[in-house]
Design an enzyme around this catalytic site. Sequence first.
Site, PDB file in Angstrom:
ATOM      1  N   GLY A  83      27.984   9.555 101.176  1.00  0.00           N
ATOM      2  CA  GLY A  83      29.335   9.480 100.633  1.00  0.00           C
ATOM      3  C   GLY A  83      29.334   9.451  99.114  1.00  0.00           C
TER       4      GLY A  83
ATOM      5  CD  GLU B  30      24.029  18.545 111.363  1.00  0.00           C
ATOM      6  OE1 GLU B  30      22.988  19.096 111.746  1.00  0.00           O
ATOM      7  OE2 GLU B  30      25.153  18.782 111.839  1.00  0.00           O
TER       8      GLU B  30
ATOM      9  CB  VAL C 278      26.661   1.353 110.595  1.00  0.00           C
ATOM     10  CG1 VAL C 278      26.003   1.926 109.352  1.00  0.00           C
ATOM     11  CG2 VAL C 278      28.166   1.636 110.586  1.00  0.00           C
TER      12      VAL C 278
ATOM     13  CB  ALA D  50      28.156   2.358 100.560  1.00  0.00           C
TER      14      ALA D  50
ATOM     15  CE  LYS E 285      43.812   1.823  99.299  1.00  0.00           C
ATOM     16  NZ  LYS E 285      43.178   2.021  97.985  1.00  0.00           N
TER      17      LYS E 285
ATOM     18  CE  LYS F  16      35.075  -2.052 103.142  1.00  0.00           C
ATOM     19  NZ  LYS F  16      33.674  -1.616 103.382  1.00  0.00           N
TER      20      LYS F  16
ATOM     21  CB  SER G 194      35.693   8.544  95.648  1.00  0.00           C
ATOM     22  OG  SER G 194      37.055   8.190  95.746  1.00  0.00           O
TER      23      SER G 194
END
Length: 645
Positions: A317, A342, A368, A389, A435, A447, A478
Amino acid sequence: MSRISSLKKALNKIYFGDNIVSISELRYLPRWIILFIDIVIILISIFISYEIVLGLGVSPLNTISFAQKYLLILCVNVLFMYIFKTFSGIIRHSTFFDLFKLLLASFFTVVSLELLNLLNAAVFSFKLIRTPVLLVYFSVSFTFLFMFRLLVKEFFNIVKEFRRSSLKKRILILGIDEQAVAIGSVILDNSHLPYQVVGFITERQDSKKVRLLGKPIYSKQKVENNTKEDLGYEGVLIIKEMMSRQEMNDWVSLFLSKDIKIFKAPTVQKLRESDLSSSIKNLQIEDLLNRRPIVIENNKIKTHHQGKTVLITGGAGSIGSEIVRQVAQFNPKLIVVLDQAETPLYEIELEVRKNFPYIEFKFVLLDVRNLLRLECLFKEYKFSVVYHAAAYKHVPLVEDNPQEAVMTNISGSKNLACLSSKYSVERFVMVSTDKAVNPTNVMGATKRAAELFVQSMQNVEGNVTKFITTRFGNVLGSNGSVIPLFRKQIEGGGPVTITHPEIVRYFMTIPEACELVLEAGAMGKGGEVFVFDMGEPVKILDLAKRMIKLSGFEPNVDIKIIFTGLRSGEKLYEELLTDGAKSLATHHEKIMISEDPTVAYDSIRVLVEQLLEAAGKSNKMEVVKILKQIVPEYVSNNSIYEVLD
């Protein structure tokens, strides 16, 4: 034949067309035309030579007629021109070697004529041409032939430079300091650059009569009172490293109000002749949002990475990949890059293997959520540091799919945190978001729940891992951020879509954010939530208007701006601290510690297990209901889950 056809084409254009012929269309003259011009020059040179000799009081010989003398000199000279091919080269590209051939042809012409004189005198007792005439002819003919070639070469150079200048962007350089002058000198010395420096601009009022590099200096006031057409320029070149953020914003506001194109250049120290043309670029909105470079304690960070094995989740990312690049600079023993995407994982593999050939990497395609596979990695590599991350972060998508967000953002974090503690990882650094503070959407709530679980692991009996959380706002460029979206919309002709005219956001560059993540990870003692100084919030409407102007358009004239309404779960203002939380300063001015409320491990473990069970049953409302129990400050906004509040 191609040269003859080019000449015919040019002549036809004069006769039948608009009487305008481009020098580039004429291309190269045929050899016979060059030879014809040389013959004319030779005849003129003979005439001038005789006139000079007569003027000196030397009478010519009457042994043969003038016509015969002209013909003799001409034939001998043309013979040697043919031998040395003086007319075969391209005149505009003449070199010293071409001039040397011309000198040889003239020299051997005079020598041959003098030998012919001597031979004729020995046989017939008279000379054909006086020697002074030949000596004067040598000087005059060579000079004229040389000047013809020099004038043609210079003519084409002037025309070429004129055409090139007409295509160049006429720019002013902001500043009159050494850096500005050095950049101006480099541009003026490089004729291949598509820029023409027409002057300098400064705030000072005492430089009106002074010239730099032969160019005028304009005051800021003169730019304010005139249009770019009045001053005769199209753009301004700035060196952003030499200005404060406020100074640059003031100048940019002035230039944009005048519809002036803004270019940026690096400092001379960063400038290399080989890539000069690519070093001068259009100013981007990111340049206006950037702040001063962050100073981090490289030695301390290096100690935590050098010779260590590091795991980076979400490594393909935008944030994770930058952490990979930065960690690689500290010579770790091994970097394991984990991601479920991938193609992006393959792309970051190609990049870092090329840029860091001396570092050992392992690229793992893995989710994950997969606890069993994750544990195999922890057993095999015995990580010293884990940077987590990996997360789902797109607010509207996550709002519609809370089960998936719970499984990735919470269960994934739980898996990694528990394995880090079990296998005695030295440091576990989680990347969170602003956020998560007083969340109004599922993404922020998941989060925050992950933050609470990771914090609770610090006090588990027997734990030796330092669990550290870092929290920051939007990062420029990003994946899915607003700036790439606006840029794409502007390139497509608009409209630019904004959810609300009053919405504001904090911004930080990706490298800046990742540098602070590494710094916070190094300074953490365990259990902290580090928040970063995000600077001043930016109004998204102002951001969009500036991006449109930087692209050369007028907002709501060339590119429309439309408001679409707040999306599900979105709020107008982001926060960095939860209600009632205090912040503690650290030794780094841009990093603070947020003293957020914590939850005991046993309590949050039970709630998380209930949450994961509900997520497995795909019951959205039940998932969000339990999520609100874990994060009591979570109040939904513009969402179907408001009924649960």
